[in-house]
Design an enzyme around this catalytic site. Structure first.
Site, PDB file in Angstrom:
ATOM      1  N   SER A 161       9.383   8.835  -2.905  1.00 22.27           N
ATOM      2  CA  SER A 161       8.802   8.137  -4.054  1.00 22.27           C
ATOM      3  C   SER A 161       8.430   9.082  -5.181  1.00 22.27           C
ATOM      4  CB  SER A 161       7.565   7.347  -3.610  1.00 22.27           C
ATOM      5  OG  SER A 161       7.945   6.170  -2.966  1.00 22.27           O
TER       6      SER A 161
ATOM      7  N   ASN B  78       4.889   9.368  -7.004  1.00 18.64           N
ATOM      8  CA  ASN B  78       3.810   9.214  -6.011  1.00 18.64           C
ATOM      9  C   ASN B  78       3.590  10.626  -5.464  1.00 18.64           C
ATOM     10  OD1 ASN B  78       2.637   9.092  -3.444  1.00 18.64           O
ATOM     11  ND2 ASN B  78       3.621   7.167  -2.889  1.00 18.64           N
TER      12      ASN B  78
ATOM     13  N   ALA C  10       1.547  12.168  -3.458  1.00 15.69           N
ATOM     14  CA  ALA C  10       1.378  12.440  -2.024  1.00 15.69           C
ATOM     15  C   ALA C  10       2.740  12.407  -1.332  1.00 15.69           C
ATOM     16  CB  ALA C  10       0.447  11.410  -1.411  1.00 15.69           C
ATOM     17  N   SER C  11       3.551  11.439  -1.664  1.00 15.50           N
ATOM     18  CA  SER C  11       4.895  11.344  -1.064  1.00 15.50           C
ATOM     19  C   SER C  11       5.716  12.581  -1.408  1.00 15.50           C
ATOM     20  CB  SER C  11       5.589  10.066  -1.559  1.00 15.50           C
ATOM     21  OG  SER C  11       6.988  10.161  -1.454  1.00 15.50           O
TER      22      SER C  11
ATOM     23  N   ARG D 266      12.469   0.966  -0.906  1.00 13.46           N
ATOM     24  CA  ARG D 266      11.615  -0.209  -0.985  1.00 13.46           C
ATOM     25  C   ARG D 266      12.419  -1.449  -1.410  1.00 13.46           C
ATOM     26  NH1 ARG D 266       5.576   0.292  -1.274  1.00 13.46           N
ATOM     27  NH2 ARG D 266       6.162  -1.269   0.274  1.00 13.46           N
TER      28      ARG D 266
ATOM     29  N   GLU E 146       6.168  -5.037  -8.159  1.00 14.80           N
ATOM     30  CA  GLU E 146       5.615  -4.319  -7.003  1.00 14.80           C
ATOM     31  C   GLU E 146       4.510  -5.126  -6.319  1.00 14.80           C
ATOM     32  OE1 GLU E 146       6.416  -0.712  -6.138  1.00 14.80           O
ATOM     33  OE2 GLU E 146       8.209  -1.033  -7.352  1.00 14.80           O
TER      34      GLU E 146
ATOM     35  N   HIS F 271       0.844   2.737  -9.228  1.00 13.87           N
ATOM     36  CA  HIS F 271       0.483   1.318  -9.181  1.00 13.87           C
ATOM     37  C   HIS F 271      -0.910   1.181  -9.767  1.00 13.87           C
ATOM     38  CE1 HIS F 271       3.189   0.716  -5.382  1.00 13.87           C
ATOM     39  NE2 HIS F 271       3.800   0.197  -6.419  1.00 13.87           N
TER      40      HIS F 271
ATOM     41  N   ASP G 235      -3.299  -0.331  -8.500  1.00 15.67           N
ATOM     42  CA  ASP G 235      -4.339  -0.237  -7.466  1.00 15.67           C
ATOM     43  C   ASP G 235      -4.674   1.206  -7.091  1.00 15.67           C
ATOM     44  OD1 ASP G 235      -2.295   0.508  -5.706  1.00 15.67           O
ATOM     45  OD2 ASP G 235      -2.442  -1.274  -4.438  1.00 15.67           O
TER      46      ASP G 235
ATOM     47  N   CYS H 212      -3.612  -0.322  -0.228  1.00 14.85           N
ATOM     48  CA  CYS H 212      -2.148  -0.481  -0.122  1.00 14.85           C
ATOM     49  C   CYS H 212      -1.775  -1.180   1.167  1.00 14.85           C
ATOM     50  CB  CYS H 212      -1.440   0.871  -0.105  1.00 14.85           C
ATOM     51  SG  CYS H 212      -1.740   1.895  -1.524  1.00 14.85           S
TER      52      CYS H 212
HETATM   53  O1  SUG Z   1       5.870   2.806  -2.745  1.00 16.43           O
HETATM   54  N1  SUG Z   1       5.093   5.382  -0.488  1.00 16.43           N
HETATM   55  C1  SUG Z   1       4.762   4.092  -1.049  1.00 16.43           C
HETATM   56  C2  SUG Z   1       3.278   3.940  -1.171  1.00 16.43           C
HETATM   57  C3  SUG Z   1       2.878   2.550  -1.587  1.00 16.43           C
HETATM   58  C4  SUG Z   1       1.431   2.442  -1.910  1.00 16.43           C
HETATM   59  N2  SUG Z   1       1.100   1.118  -2.248  1.00 16.43           N
HETATM   60  C5  SUG Z   1       0.179   0.736  -3.176  1.00 16.43           C
HETATM   61  N3  SUG Z   1      -0.323   1.583  -4.022  1.00 16.43           N
HETATM   62  N4  SUG Z   1      -0.133  -0.508  -3.221  1.00 16.43           N
HETATM   63  C6  SUG Z   1       5.426   3.922  -2.426  1.00 16.43           C
HETATM   64  O2  SUG Z   1       5.478   4.900  -3.170  1.00 16.43           O
HETATM   65  C7  SUG Z   1       6.588   7.041   0.502  1.00 16.43           C
HETATM   66  C8  SUG Z   1       7.661   7.101   1.562  1.00 16.43           C
HETATM   67  C9  SUG Z   1       8.162   8.488   1.815  1.00 16.43           C
HETATM   68  O3  SUG Z   1       8.149   9.318   0.916  1.00 16.43           O
HETATM   69  O4  SUG Z   1       8.625   8.736   2.963  1.00 16.43           O
HETATM   70  C10 SUG Z   1       6.325   5.648  -0.028  1.00 16.43           C
HETATM   71  O5  SUG Z   1       7.197   4.819  -0.040  1.00 16.43           O
END
Ligand code: SUG
Length: 440
Positions: free
Chosen positions: A22, A25, A27-28, A137, A173, A248, A250, A364
């Site tokens: 992602s 994102n 952290a991902s 996703r 989303e 997002h 949230d 989430c």
């Molecule tokens: O869509 N992470 C999800 C996290 C979703 C969080 N949801 C909300 N904020 N509501 C995303 O980014 C990471 C998967 C990976 O990297 O293996 C991931 O899909």
């Protein structure tokens, strides 16, 4: 009995891993390649559900999607037996990872839900999110829609729409960009949609990372759900915060009943938005707006402060926050003050580290559905969490889940067999019948 909010949490699937899928994102992106612990992830999620059940909240479980998605790999041209498909796909690790992600755990992205008090036909409306922004996703919506139909089966009470067209103009989303505000759960509410870009017109947009939700998508959902335009508010997320990792809404705002808890940088023209929400609500909106001088946007993204669950408590609100909030001094200081001077009377920290490392905090992991007592009775009964279901689900996780999983393990045919065996047993446990293609 008056309507209440139920939380439908996604059960973490057996393929939970860190594949860095992602972009935007943080952290991902940061945890790419790290070894995951699917067993711990699932147990952490269950512990959160149990904590809320024990406090008297309506708590339910949504089953994970079947992964690796061998049918999707076949659509991409990988052929042969299941084991051969996985072996061939391993030469395209991005595709294998996309088709193996356990991302359906984040059920805030499963759908947008409008309670019956808000809709023209007095039924609860569901639109599965198309999640077009990310390949892994975008594979979710059809199967998610089938699961939602199995869990909310009665057409007299529940309406299931198709996901919006799978085009970036309609990037959707789900509930992660949708907040319902109301004086009580049973009263007609204000549905508040937050988008990152318009979808068809040029305008203010992030530069670095994608805006996943479009205004066009949010407007289409409001039409589909038969929402009253006077009680529907659309607002643009501040593009600069998307570029800072707020993929997002949230991740920077959460609301419940007549309380909005957000960062001062969450929205474009925030004062106008608060005024519009208040007008639509027809009553004062309680606001806790956190200034950057107390919590920076980067601390908010790191700690996931706003990805907390905000729940109605006996006296005021309960904030269920990720454990990371207690570790960040800025955020911990801020949270310590909340119960004394705001409607948030209690803060409960939960360890959700496995999901957090993929950018998925408490909010989430849950889909909120406001239900009347009659609607609650029409939900598939086996999905509700109780003491016994919790024990049985924990034992099921212990039996089937690995304690270590790296992206390289995704091609292991044994993982597919283990996952299918686990899910087959789960449908029995939740009383859902044959919901997975491999069970047909
Ligand atoms: O869509 N992470 C999800 C996290 C979703 C969080 N949801 C909300 N904020 N509501 C995303 O980014 C990471 C998967 C990976 O990297 O293996 C991931 O899909």
């Amino acid at each position: 009995m008056t309507p209440r909010e139920a939380n439908f949490d996604g059960l973490v699937g057996p393929t939970h891993n860190y594949a860095g899928l992602s972009v935007g994102n943080l952290a991902s992106e940061t945890n790419l390649g790290r070894k995951a612990n699917p067993r711990a992830a699932a147990l952490q999620g269950l512990a959160k559900m149990k904590a809320l059940h024990d406090r008297g909240y309506w708590q339910a479980v949504l089953p994970p999607l079947q992964r690796p998605d061998v049918a999707a790999l076949r659509r991409l041209g990988f052929a042969g037996s299941d084991a051969q498909v996985l072996k061939a796909a391993a030469r395209e690790p991005i595709l294998l990872a996309a088709c193996s992600s356990a991302s359906s755990m984040w059920t805030a992205n499963a759908a947008t839900v409008s309670p019956s008090a808000d809709t023209a036909d007095g039924r609860v409306h569901f639109t599965p999110a198309n999640l077009v922004s990310k390949l892994h996703r975008a594979l979710e919506p059809a199967a998610t829609g089938r699961i939602l139909q199995a869990v909310f089966p009665d057409p007299a009470r529940f309406v299931h729409h198709q996901a919006l067209p799978a085009h970036e103009s309609f990037g959707d989303e789900g509930a992660a960009n949708h907040t319902r505000l109301a004086s009580t759960y049973g009263a007609p509410g204000v549905e508040f949609f937050v988008y990152g870009k318009h979808g068809a017109r040029p305008g203010k947009q992030p530069h670095r990372y994608p805006a996943r939700q479009t205004r066009l998508a949010s407007e289409a959902i409001a039409r589909l759900h038969g929402l009253d335009p006077c009680r529907t508010v659309f607002a643009q997320q501040e593009p600069a915060v998307i570029d800072a990792g707020v993929f997002h809404n949230d991740v920077i705002a959460v609301g419940n009943l007549d309380l909005l808890f957000c960062h001062e940088s969450a929205f474009v023209q925030p004062m106008a938005i608060y005024a519009e929400l208040e007008r639509a609500l027809g009553a004062p909106l309680q606001r806790i707006v956190v200034p950057a001088s107390r919590v920076s946007v980067s601390a908010a993204v790191r700690s996931y402060l706003f990805n907390s669950q905000l729940l109605a408590g006996e006296a005021g609100h309960l904030l269920l926050a990720p454990g990371e909030c207690a570790e960040d001094p800025q955020v911990a200081d801020y949270l310590a003050e909340l119960p004394e001077r705001t409607p948030i009377r209690e803060v409960l920290h939960m360890d959700l580290r496995q999901s957090m490392r993929n950018g998925g905090g408490p909010a989430c992991l849950r889909l909120r559905v406001v239900l009347t007592e009659q609607e609650r009775a029409a939900v598939a009964p086996g999905v509700w969490l109780n003491e016994d279901k919790y024990e049985r689900l924990c034992a099921w996780v212990e039996r089937h889940y690995r304690e270590e999983l790296a992206p390289d393990d995704l091609a292991d045919p044994a993982l597919l067999m283990e996952s299918n065996a686990a899910l087959d047993e789960l449908t029995g446990l939740l009383g859902l019948g044959a919901i997975y293609p491999f069970q047909q």
